[in-house]
Design an enzyme around this catalytic site. Sequence first.
Site, PDB file in Angstrom:
ATOM      1  N   HIS A 142       0.565   4.801  -0.430  1.00 41.73           N
ATOM      2  CA  HIS A 142      -0.172   4.683  -1.692  1.00 41.73           C
ATOM      3  C   HIS A 142      -1.658   4.407  -1.421  1.00 41.73           C
ATOM      4  O   HIS A 142      -2.539   5.025  -2.025  1.00 41.73           O
ATOM      5  CB  HIS A 142       0.444   3.548  -2.533  1.00 41.73           C
ATOM      6  CG  HIS A 142      -0.312   3.237  -3.778  1.00 41.73           C
ATOM      7  ND1 HIS A 142       0.075   3.706  -5.016  1.00 41.73           N
ATOM      8  CD2 HIS A 142      -1.444   2.509  -3.984  1.00 41.73           C
ATOM      9  CE1 HIS A 142      -0.802   3.277  -5.928  1.00 41.73           C
ATOM     10  NE2 HIS A 142      -1.722   2.540  -5.332  1.00 41.73           N
ATOM     11  N   GLU A 143      -1.933   3.497  -0.496  1.00 39.50           N
ATOM     12  CA  GLU A 143      -3.332   3.163  -0.186  1.00 39.50           C
ATOM     13  C   GLU A 143      -4.065   4.343   0.444  1.00 39.50           C
ATOM     14  O   GLU A 143      -5.213   4.632   0.110  1.00 39.50           O
ATOM     15  CB  GLU A 143      -3.391   1.941   0.733  1.00 39.50           C
ATOM     16  CG  GLU A 143      -2.923   0.642   0.078  1.00 39.50           C
ATOM     17  CD  GLU A 143      -3.649   0.349  -1.223  1.00 39.50           C
ATOM     18  OE1 GLU A 143      -4.856   0.630  -1.304  1.00 39.50           O
ATOM     19  OE2 GLU A 143      -3.016  -0.135  -2.167  1.00 39.50           O
ATOM     20  N   HIS A 146      -5.270   6.780  -2.120  1.00 40.52           N
ATOM     21  CA  HIS A 146      -6.549   6.429  -2.770  1.00 40.52           C
ATOM     22  C   HIS A 146      -7.720   6.975  -1.950  1.00 40.52           C
ATOM     23  O   HIS A 146      -8.689   7.481  -2.504  1.00 40.52           O
ATOM     24  CB  HIS A 146      -6.710   4.904  -2.878  1.00 40.52           C
ATOM     25  CG  HIS A 146      -6.011   4.291  -4.059  1.00 40.52           C
ATOM     26  ND1 HIS A 146      -6.180   4.716  -5.348  1.00 40.52           N
ATOM     27  CD2 HIS A 146      -5.146   3.241  -4.138  1.00 40.52           C
ATOM     28  CE1 HIS A 146      -5.452   3.966  -6.176  1.00 40.52           C
ATOM     29  NE2 HIS A 146      -4.805   3.069  -5.458  1.00 40.52           N
ATOM     30  N   GLU A 200      -4.005   5.191 -10.188  1.00 34.63           N
ATOM     31  CA  GLU A 200      -2.741   4.608  -9.713  1.00 34.63           C
ATOM     32  C   GLU A 200      -1.621   5.653  -9.703  1.00 34.63           C
ATOM     33  O   GLU A 200      -0.872   5.759  -8.733  1.00 34.63           O
ATOM     34  CB  GLU A 200      -2.344   3.423 -10.600  1.00 34.63           C
ATOM     35  CG  GLU A 200      -3.143   2.169 -10.318  1.00 34.63           C
ATOM     36  CD  GLU A 200      -3.056   1.793  -8.858  1.00 34.63           C
ATOM     37  OE1 GLU A 200      -2.034   1.260  -8.444  1.00 34.63           O
ATOM     38  OE2 GLU A 200      -4.008   2.068  -8.110  1.00 34.63           O
TER      39      GLU A 200
HETATM   40 ZN   LIG Z   1      -3.441   1.737  -6.071  1.00 35.49          ZN
END
Ligand SMILES: [Zn+2]
Length: 276
Positions: A142-143, A146, A200
């Site tokens: 997830h990071e 980004h 997100e």
């Molecule tokens: Zn996030």
Amino acid sequence: MSRVVLITLAATAAFLSGCQSVETTKPGVVGVDRDQRMMVSAEEVHSGSVKAYAQMMAEAKKKNVLDRDPAMVKRVQDITARLIPHTAAFRPDAAKWPWEVHVISLDEVNAWCMPAGKMAIYTGLIQKLNATDDEIAAVMGHEIAHALREHARERISRQMGTQATIGIVGAILGVGQMGQGIANTVADVTLNLPNSRLHETESDRIGVELAARAGFDPRAAITLWEKMGKLAGDKQPPKWLSTHPPHQERINDLRAYSEKVMPLYAQAKSSAAVGK
Ligand SMILES: [Zn+2]
């Protein structure tokens, strides 16, 4: 009009005309597809990130909280090393980024990836969640997403849209101090400011695909959020939740998208078995 004002206006105008629309990543199986408006170059954001990260890690070392547990460091590095090659599915240039991950000995439930692949995970996240390898892969996937989507650059661009900060600061202070200004902004945007729901959702979807491609069970993103939710009511709610605002549809979305990438996970598992 004073000379400084004129220079500032000229710099701001030049800067505003530099606004561009980009597509940072390929859509992947999960189909993330959205044009992004950028007002600062990827190079500026990346060098700001590299600078801020080096300062933060030096600070962590000084405080004696950097990579204290060799077994935990190796575990995290092995997991991220499996994820990173699969960033190529979204953008080929990411393979050349100066990827780096460190484990910070702090009791906070936190992890982040700054632009150009500069990552950290805190011992609090691993220990308090009793995180499995698949769950750590879900966090880091997830990071990493980004960073691939250049969300920090997009958020800085949005702030600048109203303030034209860089044009003004750049004209008055000169480039040297501007570099530190961007470094601070990159760190602030990554570590302290909440991500938007749109960012997100994009990172959730790309994150499960990265995990699946690397042979981690993508459904671990669901158990991760469930564990996170249990801690949310504590006296000290996870720091991660302040930068990653939970929303109700998140678990449903993760369920749908982790299901969608299950064939990639099965494929990764079977090719790993063949390789053994
Ligand atoms: Zn996030």
